[in-house]
Design a protein around this motif. Structure first.
Motif, short mmCIF file in Angstrom:
data_model
loop_
_atom_site.label_atom_id
_atom_site.label_comp_id
_atom_site.label_asym_id
_atom_site.label_seq_id
_atom_site.Cartn_x
_atom_site.Cartn_y
_atom_site.Cartn_z
N LYS A 323 0.83 -1.22 0.00
CA LYS A 323 0.00 0.00 0.00
C LYS A 323 0.86 1.26 0.00
O LYS A 323 0.54 2.25 -0.65
N GLY A 328 0.14 3.79 -2.70
CA GLY A 328 0.16 5.13 -2.11
C GLY A 328 1.40 5.95 -2.40
O GLY A 328 1.50 7.08 -1.92
N ASN A 331 0.02 8.49 -4.52
CA ASN A 331 -1.37 8.82 -4.14
C ASN A 331 -1.44 8.85 -2.61
O ASN A 331 -1.78 7.85 -1.98
N SER A 333 -3.37 9.70 -0.33
CA SER A 333 -4.57 9.30 0.41
C SER A 333 -4.64 7.79 0.63
O SER A 333 -5.40 7.30 1.47
N LEU A 334 -3.84 7.02 -0.13
CA LEU A 334 -3.87 5.56 0.00
C LEU A 334 -2.77 5.02 0.93
O LEU A 334 -2.68 3.81 1.13
N ARG A 335 -1.96 5.92 1.50
CA ARG A 335 -0.87 5.45 2.36
C ARG A 335 -1.41 4.92 3.69
O ARG A 335 -2.33 5.50 4.28
#
Length: 499
Positions: A323, A328, A331, A333-335
């Motif tokens: 992730k 992420g 991106n 917000s995906l971490r």
């Protein structure tokens, strides 16, 4: 002999320091108190109103918010938090507790302390490189793999607490985390640069290797440009993922051998850490792999990603690395959050198995549920049957669902209340009573047993045969044990691996 300066801090307390610079960083000069129980760190340059306001809030409001709540004492070991603000000769400073003794090297480096590190603080960077560890650091300072996981857990926990207070560290890196692998302890330092989103902007962009790709990619823009990405909780999450990866795998997740600009090394660095950053273990794009031809012997086996893939950290951390460095990476917000890392690290501790090879440098490894488990560090196979406890918990009476949580058994392994009840979490809020062991495992004449020390509800299902406190129960494949009838109480299903 240097003079002793006496000041009154902003909170009215008396502060003394010896007027002799003992250490200097990028922005501050550090002076010791006469008793060496605290230091005073003065910022270079004249004091401005914004810095004064930020230091005031960090040493009062935010300090109070973290240390004067339930579990507040716990954080004193995980943060080196400024206690007061001072001013002297037009310079602003902060009073900071002296580091705990275990965060200073007790032993010199190998070969008669050729690095002159004895007595110096244990910045994490000393321990994140295989060549440092293999060539220079005294074996007694290195600990083992279980302790590496535990110090990562402490870092994740400290970052989670900071983020839940609405604060970002802004320069989370192995320079600003002290670690002691020999005890599994960690401590966050340089708290005076904290970012309060929307209120106190960052002083620094961060430390190379830990700056999030979006910050590197927009570093050429002016600070007030709306497209410029500055340190925040989202960039801390990237830095935390890099720290965990480096401490457990001793390599950087983005520093492979892909070249983006042959003619301009600076531009190549900006691209490889910024807009074109690529995970060295990306499953479908191998263009940034670490080439073994470029690896020094002292960096092996760690930099050999085929031999030491990130999968050796187990399923929970492996999923978070995916992730963080694939989903992420570009991106934010995906971490994974610090809370995600904390949960995964706690569950990974429960998957650890001691290596049967007493000469193994790492000593522990994550059980991978393969038919023939073996230590990835030294190659030693486990022999004999190995019980794995699969944990289930009840949402309502008589109905159990899998918790995606397993506990490996080894001789002497302990069972705690957070294993018997999913509503108990091993963090800063846990009580002394909840820290007590409730059972342990023992191998006796070829058979595995669970000894009940503190589970009044323990029973074998489906027959509902009680296992009294002080009694023991054999662990056999498929056996079901109810450990607690309280809300959140868990059922265990035994799986015998390596039969």
């Amino acid at each position: 002999m240097a003079n002793t300066v006496t000041l009154t801090a902003a909170d009215g307390s008396t502060v003394q320091f010896i007027d002799e610079i003992k250490a200097s960083g990028g922005m501050k000069d550090v002076y010791f108190s006469p008793n060496r129980d605290y230091v005073v760190a003065f910022f270079r340059g004249s004091a401005d109103a914004a810095t004064r306001e930020r230091l005031s809030v960090i040493t009062t409001v935010y300090r109070d918010r973290i240390f004067n709540q339930i579990g507040g004492d716990y954080w004193k070991n995980l943060f080196c938090w400024p206690t007061a603000m001072v001013e002297h000769n037009g310079r602003l400073g902060v009073v900071v507790p002296f580091y705990a003794p275990e965060f200073f090297f007790k032993h010199g480096s190998r070969n008669n302390d050729m690095l002159a590190i004895k007595g110096r603080e244990k910045e994490g960077k000393w321990f994140a490189s295989p060549s440092n560890r293999n060539k220079f650091i005294d074996q007694r300072e290195l600990g083992n793999w279980m302790l590496q996981i535990k110090l990562c857990l402490q870092i994740a926990r400290a970052v989670r607490r900071m983020h839940s207070a609405g604060l970002a560290h802004s320069d989370l890196s192995y320079r600003n985390v002290l670690i002691d692998p020999s005890t599994g302890r960690a401590c966050l330092i340089d708290i005076d640069g904290l970012v309060v989103p929307g209120k106190y902007p960052p002083d620094v962009v961060g430390t190379p290797d830990f700056i999030a790709p979006e910050c590197v990619a927009t570093a050429h823009l002016k600070r007030d440009d709306p497209q410029r990405k500055l340190p925040s909780i989202a960039t801390d999450r990237h830095a935390l993922a890099v720290l965990v990866y480096m401490y457990l795998l001793l390599r950087h997740p983005l520093r492979g051998d892909k070249v983006h600009d042959l003619n301009d090394p600076q531009r190549d660095e900006e691209l490889s850490m910024g807009e074109r950053a690529l995970f060295v273990e990306h499953p479908t794009d191998a263009s940034n792999r670490i080439k073994l031809a470029n690896v020094k012997p002292a960096e092996l086996p760690w930099k050999d990603t085929a031999k030491m893939p990130f999968g050796i950290v187990g399923p929970y951390l492996g999923e978070l690395f995916t992730k963080a460095f694939i989903d992420g990476l570009h991106n934010p917000s995906l971490r994974p959050s610090a809370d995600d890392w904390e949960t995964a690290l706690v569950k990974t501790v429960d998957l650890l198995q001691p290596c049967p090879n007493t000469a193994c440098e790492q000593g522990w490894y994550v059980f991978d549920n393969k038919a023939k488990p073996r230590c990835p560090f030294c190659g030693t196979a486990f022999s004999g049957p190995l019980p794995v406890l699969n944990l289930y918990s009840s949402q309502r009476e008589g109905s159990f669902r899998p918790d995606n949580h397993r506990l490996m058994v080894y001789s002497g392994q302990s069972l705690f209340q957070w294993h018997t009840n999913r509503n108990i979490v091993p963090n800063e809020k846990i009580t002394e009573a909840q820290k007590k062991r409730v059972g342990y495992f023992v191998l006796h004449q070829g058979a595995w047993f669970l000894v009940n020390e503190g589970m009044p509800d323990l029973m074998e299902l489906p027959a509902k045969t009680p296992v009294p406190v002080g009694g023991k129960v054999a662990l056999e494949d498929g056996k079901q044990l109810l450990m607690s009838r309280e809300p959140g109480g868990r059922l265990v299903v035994v799986q015998m691996a390596n039969q």
